[in-house]
Design an enzyme around this catalytic site. Structure first.
Site, PDB file in Angstrom:
ATOM      1  N   SER A  54       0.778  -1.242   0.000  1.00  0.00           N
ATOM      2  CA  SER A  54       0.000   0.000   0.000  1.00  0.00           C
ATOM      3  C   SER A  54       0.805   1.286   0.000  1.00  0.00           C
ATOM      4  O   SER A  54       0.198   2.364  -0.074  1.00  0.00           O
ATOM      5  CB  SER A  54      -0.954   0.013   1.186  1.00  0.00           C
ATOM      6  OG  SER A  54      -2.001  -0.856   0.901  1.00  0.00           O
ATOM      7  N   PHE A  66      -9.105 -12.786   1.549  1.00  0.00           N
ATOM      8  CA  PHE A  66      -7.968 -13.364   2.278  1.00  0.00           C
ATOM      9  C   PHE A  66      -8.343 -13.819   3.691  1.00  0.00           C
ATOM     10  O   PHE A  66      -7.497 -13.871   4.569  1.00  0.00           O
ATOM     11  CB  PHE A  66      -6.807 -12.358   2.315  1.00  0.00           C
ATOM     12  CG  PHE A  66      -6.331 -11.963   0.935  1.00  0.00           C
ATOM     13  CD1 PHE A  66      -5.984 -12.938   0.007  1.00  0.00           C
ATOM     14  CD2 PHE A  66      -6.249 -10.634   0.561  1.00  0.00           C
ATOM     15  CE1 PHE A  66      -5.551 -12.593  -1.277  1.00  0.00           C
ATOM     16  CE2 PHE A  66      -5.824 -10.273  -0.716  1.00  0.00           C
ATOM     17  CZ  PHE A  66      -5.482 -11.257  -1.635  1.00  0.00           C
ATOM     18  N   TYR A  97     -10.377   1.953   6.515  1.00  0.00           N
ATOM     19  CA  TYR A  97      -9.380   1.644   5.484  1.00  0.00           C
ATOM     20  C   TYR A  97      -9.931   0.611   4.504  1.00  0.00           C
ATOM     21  O   TYR A  97     -10.420  -0.434   4.904  1.00  0.00           O
ATOM     22  CB  TYR A  97      -8.126   1.091   6.165  1.00  0.00           C
ATOM     23  CG  TYR A  97      -6.939   0.936   5.252  1.00  0.00           C
ATOM     24  CD1 TYR A  97      -6.063   1.994   5.047  1.00  0.00           C
ATOM     25  CD2 TYR A  97      -6.682  -0.265   4.610  1.00  0.00           C
ATOM     26  CE1 TYR A  97      -4.958   1.856   4.210  1.00  0.00           C
ATOM     27  CE2 TYR A  97      -5.590  -0.405   3.774  1.00  0.00           C
ATOM     28  CZ  TYR A  97      -4.731   0.653   3.584  1.00  0.00           C
ATOM     29  OH  TYR A  97      -3.643   0.520   2.763  1.00  0.00           O
ATOM     30  N   SER A  98      -9.855   0.921   3.203  1.00  0.00           N
ATOM     31  CA  SER A  98     -10.378  -0.015   2.211  1.00  0.00           C
ATOM     32  C   SER A  98      -9.612   0.090   0.904  1.00  0.00           C
ATOM     33  O   SER A  98      -9.482   1.173   0.321  1.00  0.00           O
ATOM     34  CB  SER A  98     -11.865   0.273   1.954  1.00  0.00           C
ATOM     35  OG  SER A  98     -12.328  -0.488   0.860  1.00  0.00           O
TER      36      SER A  98
HETATM   37  C1  REY Z   1      -4.092  -8.122   2.190  1.00  0.00           C
HETATM   38  C2  REY Z   1      -3.879  -9.403   2.929  1.00  0.00           C
HETATM   39  C3  REY Z   1      -3.447  -6.943   2.874  1.00  0.00           C
HETATM   40  C4  REY Z   1      -2.440  -9.719   3.218  1.00  0.00           C
HETATM   41  C5  REY Z   1      -3.772  -5.625   2.209  1.00  0.00           C
HETATM   42  N1  REY Z   1      -2.736  -4.993   1.659  1.00  0.00           N
HETATM   43  O1  REY Z   1      -4.882  -5.154   2.199  1.00  0.00           O
HETATM   44  C6  REY Z   1      -2.833  -3.681   1.152  1.00  0.00           C
HETATM   45  C7  REY Z   1      -2.022  -2.808   2.109  1.00  0.00           C
HETATM   46  C8  REY Z   1      -2.333  -3.613  -0.266  1.00  0.00           C
HETATM   47  O2  REY Z   1      -2.657  -2.160   2.953  1.00  0.00           O
HETATM   48  C9  REY Z   1      -2.191 -10.998   3.959  1.00  0.00           C
HETATM   49  N2  REY Z   1      -3.080 -11.182   5.077  1.00  0.00           N
HETATM   50  C10 REY Z   1      -0.739 -10.954   4.427  1.00  0.00           C
HETATM   51  C11 REY Z   1      -4.012 -12.120   5.092  1.00  0.00           C
HETATM   52  C12 REY Z   1      -4.812 -12.198   6.376  1.00  0.00           C
HETATM   53  O3  REY Z   1      -4.205 -12.875   4.163  1.00  0.00           O
HETATM   54  N3  REY Z   1      -5.715 -13.278   6.387  1.00  0.00           N
HETATM   55  O4  REY Z   1      -0.500 -10.662   5.599  1.00  0.00           O
HETATM   56  O5  REY Z   1       0.109 -11.174   3.574  1.00  0.00           O
HETATM   57  O6  REY Z   1      -0.782  -2.803   2.031  1.00  0.00           O
END
Ligand code: REY
Length: 424
Positions: free
Chosen positions: A106, A164, A203-204
């Protein structure tokens, strides 16, 4: 309200000229004031040197909590300092290398915001206009504005929570997928909205998917072109790219390792993926030096007009701690020493990233660890900020006279104004 960079430069240049001409005694120019005085360059104290032992302790802690490796790069008035620990490849055993590229997650939102605000400056988009004016019929509510997207106040649900919910199966199901922006928005719109437009921060990723759509609508070109032409090229960010939907990270890079939800389960090498689930919300690739250059240039006012820079750094709280805030595609953290830093955090499978600068852009820190889904690693990595920007913690006070925490806070919250050249 911060001075614009142009004005700061003018003030500093005047000061330097006065010093050179002997009009101001050099010893008094940076002396700490005895009583509160206006925050001018002439009264700014020296900024604390980064505590690089503290930075290493934070990186070591990230490793102790489960990251195969971690690294940080700090740049400030006294030059560049880098630290690396552990490995960037668990199979070859290659050590973490400071020029290696990685997925910044992000932190990409800050890049997207700069592009969007440049388009606002050019009169091609408007911050307080409804998104639907530019993308007719996209959103179910005409009250949602462009600014609501950039401040995470649209109420559009974050489709990644469901995607996720089960970390590794969720990741594997999208790792090679190519989504259209519309498909991602549809995933969000299938869920209830989280707030009325403008009412509260939530946050989205959906917000920054729509930002990508706005950029493509206004420019008639893929977002990749806008990043390249408006940011990567002008700042000579040679290790920064947006290659969606290519799954590879080109050149020397860090391999990312995703923690499964099951305690003790094997790490999943998540390096190769399209990141199509995030695109303009999180698919940029970069390295620590380029991130330092980017956040520094942004805060120094080199990418935006003073008005847009001001809009971007005007923040509201994201929680009740009164230390964490969000502007437009930009976080602000108020550190324990009173220093405010602006930037973004990033999480993409296998990578945690922090990229922050002081308000004047003169000090910057980029840090990364090559794992994710391990909150303790992310928290540990965040410790690099305090160490880098607040310096060594003072030894415990021997008497109440020497403690004076509030004075220290006042002094360190003044803008750092030393016009020393930065080495890269
Ligand atoms: C997505 C899940 C995290 C990551 C996300 N990233 O929204 C955006 C950001 C681009 O804010 C994943 N977590 C991990 C899970 C939790 O799968 N069940 O930690 O790699 O940067």
């Amino acid at each position: 309200m911060p001075l614009s960079s142009h004005r700061r430069l003018a003030v500093s240049a005047t000061l330097v000229a006065a010093l050179a001409a002997g009009l101001i005694p050099a010893t008094s120019a940076f002396a700490a004031p005895a009583a509160p005085v206006p925050a001018t360059a002439a009264t700014t104290p020296a900024v604390p040197a980064p505590d690089m032992d503290g930075v290493v302790a934070a990186l070591d802690s990230a490793m102790a909590k489960g990251a195969p490796g971690a690294m940080a790069r700090f740049t400030g008035p006294d030059g560049v300092r880098t630290r690396t620990v552990g490995v960037q490849d668990r199979v070859s055993g290659a050590p973490m290398t400071i020029r290696s590229r990685f997925r910044i997650g992000s932190v990409s939102k800050t890049f997207s915001t700069v592009v969007l605000l440049q388009l606002v400056e050019e009169g091609r988009l408007e911050l307080d206009a409804p998104v639907n004016r530019f993308l007719p019929g996209l959103l179910p509510d005409d009250r949602i504005t462009v600014r609501h997207l950039l401040t995470h106040r649209s109420g559009l649900a974050d489709y990644t929570n469901a995607m996720f919910e089960h970390t590794v199966p969720g990741f594997e199901s999208v790792r090679n997928r190519v989504f259209s922006y519309q498909e991602l928005v549809d995933l969000s719109l299938a869920e209830p909205r989280t707030t009325e437009p403008g009412v509260s921060y939530a946050y989205s990723n959906t917000n920054f998917v729509v930002v990508g759509m706005l950029i493509e609508k206004a420019t008639g070109r893929p977002v990749a072109d806008a990043y390249e032409r408006r940011i990567f090229k002008p700042l000579k960010l040679r290790n920064t790219s947006y290659v969606h939907p290519d799954t590879r990270i080109r050149g020397t890079h860090v391999r990312g390792y995703l923690h499964p939800d099951e305690e003790g389960g094997a790490l999943v090498d998540s390096t190769e993926q399209t990141v199509s689930w995030a695109q303009s919300a999180g698919a940029v690739i970069s390295d620590p030096a380029d991130l330092n250059t980017f956040t520094s240039a942004l805060l120094r006012g080199r990418l935006l007009s003073p008005a847009m820079r001001e809009a971007m750094t005007t923040v509201t709280p994201t929680d009740a701690t009164n230390t964490r805030f969000y502007g437009l595609g930009l976080r602000r953290y108020d550190l324990s020493c009173g220093t405010r830093v602006y930037g973004h955090t990033g999480t993409v499978q296998g990578f945690y990233t922090y990229a922050f600068s002081t308000g004047d852009g003169r000090r910057s820190l980029a840090a990364t660890a090559n794992t994710s889904n391990r909150g303790a690693v992310n928290t540990a990595l965040g410790g690099t900020l305090e160490a880098a920007f607040c310096g060594k913690k003072p030894a415990p006070a021997a008497s109440s006279r020497s403690a004076a925490p509030s004075t220290a806070r006042d002094l360190t919250s003044l803008p750092a104004e030393r016009d020393l050249p930065e080495r890269r």
